[in-house]
Write a protein that holds these residues in place. Structure first.
Motif, PDB file in Angstrom:
ATOM      1  N   ASN A 164       0.860  -1.178   0.000  1.00 31.59           N
ATOM      2  CA  ASN A 164       0.000   0.000   0.000  1.00 31.59           C
ATOM      3  C   ASN A 164       0.899   1.232   0.000  1.00 31.59           C
ATOM      4  OD1 ASN A 164      -1.735   2.151   0.683  1.00 31.59           O
ATOM      5  ND2 ASN A 164      -3.121   0.772   1.749  1.00 31.59           N
ATOM      6  N   ALA A 165       0.908   1.985  -1.107  1.00 30.61           N
ATOM      7  CA  ALA A 165       1.874   3.072  -1.294  1.00 30.61           C
ATOM      8  C   ALA A 165       1.181   4.439  -1.358  1.00 30.61           C
ATOM      9  CB  ALA A 165       2.670   2.851  -2.578  1.00 30.61           C
ATOM     10  N   ASP A 166       1.760   5.408  -0.672  1.00 33.87           N
ATOM     11  CA  ASP A 166       1.256   6.780  -0.670  1.00 33.87           C
ATOM     12  C   ASP A 166       2.175   7.686  -1.463  1.00 33.87           C
ATOM     13  OD1 ASP A 166      -1.011   6.443   1.062  1.00 33.87           O
ATOM     14  OD2 ASP A 166       0.402   6.205   2.715  1.00 33.87           O
ATOM     15  N   GLY A 167       1.567   8.665  -2.189  1.00 32.67           N
ATOM     16  CA  GLY A 167       2.390   9.593  -2.949  1.00 32.67           C
ATOM     17  C   GLY A 167       1.600  10.812  -3.404  1.00 32.67           C
ATOM     18  N   SER A 191       3.272  10.589 -11.081  1.00 33.76           N
ATOM     19  CA  SER A 191       3.084  10.316  -9.660  1.00 33.76           C
ATOM     20  C   SER A 191       4.385   9.790  -9.075  1.00 33.76           C
ATOM     21  CB  SER A 191       1.980   9.279  -9.436  1.00 33.76           C
ATOM     22  OG  SER A 191       0.760   9.699 -10.001  1.00 33.76           O
ATOM     23  N   ASN A 192       4.631  10.106  -7.799  1.00 31.58           N
ATOM     24  CA  ASN A 192       5.774   9.564  -7.083  1.00 31.58           C
ATOM     25  C   ASN A 192       5.289   9.028  -5.746  1.00 31.58           C
ATOM     26  OD1 ASN A 192       8.082  10.255  -4.841  1.00 31.58           O
ATOM     27  ND2 ASN A 192       8.938   9.421  -6.730  1.00 31.58           N
ATOM     28  N   TYR A 193       5.691   7.787  -5.437  1.00 32.34           N
ATOM     29  CA  TYR A 193       5.332   7.146  -4.180  1.00 32.34           C
ATOM     30  C   TYR A 193       6.582   7.027  -3.314  1.00 32.34           C
ATOM     31  CZ  TYR A 193       1.261   5.991  -6.959  1.00 32.34           C
ATOM     32  OH  TYR A 193       0.158   6.082  -7.773  1.00 32.34           O
ATOM     33  N   SER A 194       6.490   7.528  -2.081  1.00 30.57           N
ATOM     34  CA  SER A 194       7.669   7.588  -1.221  1.00 30.57           C
ATOM     35  C   SER A 194       7.517   6.809   0.079  1.00 30.57           C
ATOM     36  CB  SER A 194       7.995   9.053  -0.884  1.00 30.57           C
ATOM     37  OG  SER A 194       6.882   9.679  -0.258  1.00 30.57           O
ATOM     38  N   GLU A 195       6.289   6.392   0.432  1.00 29.12           N
ATOM     39  CA  GLU A 195       6.063   5.607   1.648  1.00 29.12           C
ATOM     40  C   GLU A 195       5.111   4.459   1.343  1.00 29.12           C
ATOM     41  OE1 GLU A 195       4.639   8.168   4.726  1.00 29.12           O
ATOM     42  OE2 GLU A 195       6.660   8.686   5.378  1.00 29.12           O
ATOM     43  N   ALA A 196       5.304   3.335   2.044  1.00 28.65           N
ATOM     44  CA  ALA A 196       4.453   2.176   1.800  1.00 28.65           C
ATOM     45  C   ALA A 196       4.440   1.275   3.026  1.00 28.65           C
ATOM     46  CB  ALA A 196       4.945   1.405   0.580  1.00 28.65           C
ATOM     47  N   GLU A 197       3.544   0.284   3.000  1.00 30.51           N
ATOM     48  CA  GLU A 197       3.481  -0.736   4.030  1.00 30.51           C
ATOM     49  C   GLU A 197       2.952  -2.023   3.414  1.00 30.51           C
ATOM     50  OE1 GLU A 197       0.726   0.351   7.080  1.00 30.51           O
ATOM     51  OE2 GLU A 197      -0.804   0.995   5.660  1.00 30.51           O
ATOM     52  N   PHE A 198       3.374  -3.177   3.980  1.00 37.58           N
ATOM     53  CA  PHE A 198       2.824  -4.462   3.576  1.00 37.58           C
ATOM     54  C   PHE A 198       1.541  -4.707   4.360  1.00 37.58           C
ATOM     55  CE2 PHE A 198       7.374  -5.195   2.602  1.00 37.58           C
ATOM     56  CZ  PHE A 198       7.246  -5.562   1.280  1.00 37.58           C
ATOM     57  N   GLU A 199       0.486  -5.204   3.666  1.00 40.12           N
ATOM     58  CA  GLU A 199      -0.775  -5.458   4.342  1.00 40.12           C
ATOM     59  C   GLU A 199      -1.580  -6.494   3.579  1.00 40.12           C
ATOM     60  OE1 GLU A 199      -2.888  -1.734   4.364  1.00 40.12           O
ATOM     61  OE2 GLU A 199      -3.559  -1.985   2.304  1.00 40.12           O
ATOM     62  N   ASN A 200      -2.636  -6.995   4.243  1.00 39.37           N
ATOM     63  CA  ASN A 200      -3.637  -7.874   3.620  1.00 39.37           C
ATOM     64  C   ASN A 200      -3.021  -9.077   2.923  1.00 39.37           C
ATOM     65  OD1 ASN A 200      -5.591  -5.972   4.387  1.00 39.37           O
ATOM     66  ND2 ASN A 200      -5.373  -4.869   2.437  1.00 39.37           N
ATOM     67  N   ARG A 208       5.320   1.335   8.281  1.00 40.10           N
ATOM     68  CA  ARG A 208       5.573   2.059   7.043  1.00 40.10           C
ATOM     69  C   ARG A 208       7.073   2.142   6.786  1.00 40.10           C
ATOM     70  NH1 ARG A 208       1.240   3.833   5.024  1.00 40.10           N
ATOM     71  NH2 ARG A 208       2.219   5.256   3.592  1.00 40.10           N
ATOM     72  N   PHE A 209       7.448   2.065   5.505  1.00 42.68           N
ATOM     73  CA  PHE A 209       8.853   2.131   5.122  1.00 42.68           C
ATOM     74  C   PHE A 209       8.975   2.999   3.876  1.00 42.68           C
ATOM     75  CE2 PHE A 209       6.897  -1.701   3.413  1.00 42.68           C
ATOM     76  CZ  PHE A 209       7.180  -1.626   2.057  1.00 42.68           C
ATOM     77  N   ASP A 210      10.187   3.437   3.596  1.00 37.87           N
ATOM     78  CA  ASP A 210      10.448   4.333   2.460  1.00 37.87           C
ATOM     79  C   ASP A 210      10.585   3.536   1.164  1.00 37.87           C
ATOM     80  OD1 ASP A 210      10.460   6.506   4.149  1.00 37.87           O
ATOM     81  OD2 ASP A 210      12.635   6.505   4.409  1.00 37.87           O
ATOM     82  N   ILE A 211      10.006   4.063   0.091  1.00 39.72           N
ATOM     83  CA  ILE A 211      10.204   3.531  -1.248  1.00 39.72           C
ATOM     84  C   ILE A 211      10.467   4.704  -2.187  1.00 39.72           C
ATOM     85  CG2 ILE A 211       8.718   1.540  -0.861  1.00 39.72           C
ATOM     86  CD1 ILE A 211       6.574   2.966  -2.553  1.00 39.72           C
ATOM     87  N   ASP A 212      10.802   4.396  -3.421  1.00 39.12           N
ATOM     88  CA  ASP A 212      10.954   5.439  -4.439  1.00 39.12           C
ATOM     89  C   ASP A 212      10.475   4.862  -5.765  1.00 39.12           C
ATOM     90  OD1 ASP A 212      11.550   7.649  -5.911  1.00 39.12           O
ATOM     91  OD2 ASP A 212      13.727   7.352  -5.903  1.00 39.12           O
TER      92      ASP A 212
END
Length: 226
Positions: A164-167, A191-200, A208-212
């Protein structure tokens, strides 16, 4: 006398007719009203790729991007201020983009592993200017939340998990009024996604962890105003 009056009346009618015709030619076309709620169907090209922080420069066989068909729906509300149009909007889209292998070595990982692209939610605003009576040029920006569906296998068991990524998103486009209540659009957005988490998935939800991850889309849509 009667003939003179008749001739004069004919001249007056001719002058009025000419003036009316001239006015019809000289009068500018009325600008379309871009106000009100709208709904649209969206389709286009979607590509996700590793951002600069996630590039795998050591492996020339890693394409680091995935692409596919984007499709979905959008809603919005616009306020026409004359030459300027302000609006808010939201979208629900999905994509066929996923990682693939070829020749046993070419791995399109783009920094997130073996995934296929899931649903994408967007909410934002736009501001536009009328470059013609029926043509609006606009820029947009807002928040996007996307899911990437992970599938891993060791040959005996599989692991399924969602990322699940936020940006944020920015874009620009053109909207053409087909009629008073129908329109078509063409648009580019990044779009750029910089934060995410594993779920479901098969494992417990993560912190939450950093992504790019970068995302580029070129889309077209048709819609209606109410």
């Amino acid at each position: 006398m009667r003939e003179m009056i008749g001739v004069t009346m004919k001249k007056i009618v001719a002058i009025l007719a000419a003036g009316t015709a001239f006015g019809a030619v000289a009068m500018p076309a009325a600008a379309e009203d871009f106000s009100g709620p709208r709904v649209e169907a969206i389709v286009g090209y979607d590509v996700s790729q590793a951002g600069s922080d996630a590039d795998n420069d050591l492996n020339d066989m890693d394409d680091q991007d995935i692409d596919g068909l984007l499709y979905g729906v959008g809603i919005g509300y616009d306020y026409d201020m004359g030459n300027v149009v302000l609006g808010i909007e939201g979208e629900y889209t999905d994509s066929t983009a996923k990682t693939e292998y070829s020749d046993g070595m070419d791995y399109e990982g783009f920094g997130l592993g073996r995934v296929d692209t899931g649903r994408d939610l967007y909410i934002g605003a736009r501001v536009g200017a009328k470059v013609a009576p029926d043509l609006l040029a606009y820029v947009k920006g807002g928040y996007t939340n996307a899911k990437f569906n992970v599938l891993a296998s060791d040959g005996e068991s599989e692991l399924k998990q969602d990322i699940n990524a936020d940006g944020w998103r920015a874009g620009a486009g053109l909207e053409y009024a087909l009629s008073d209540n129908t329109f078509t659009k063409i648009e580019y957005r990044y779009s750029n996604y910089s934060e995410a988490e594993f779920e479901n998935g098969d494992l417990p939800d993560s912190d939450r962890f950093d992504i790019d991850t970068d995302r580029h889309q070129v889309v077209a849509s048709v819609g209606m105003r109410f």
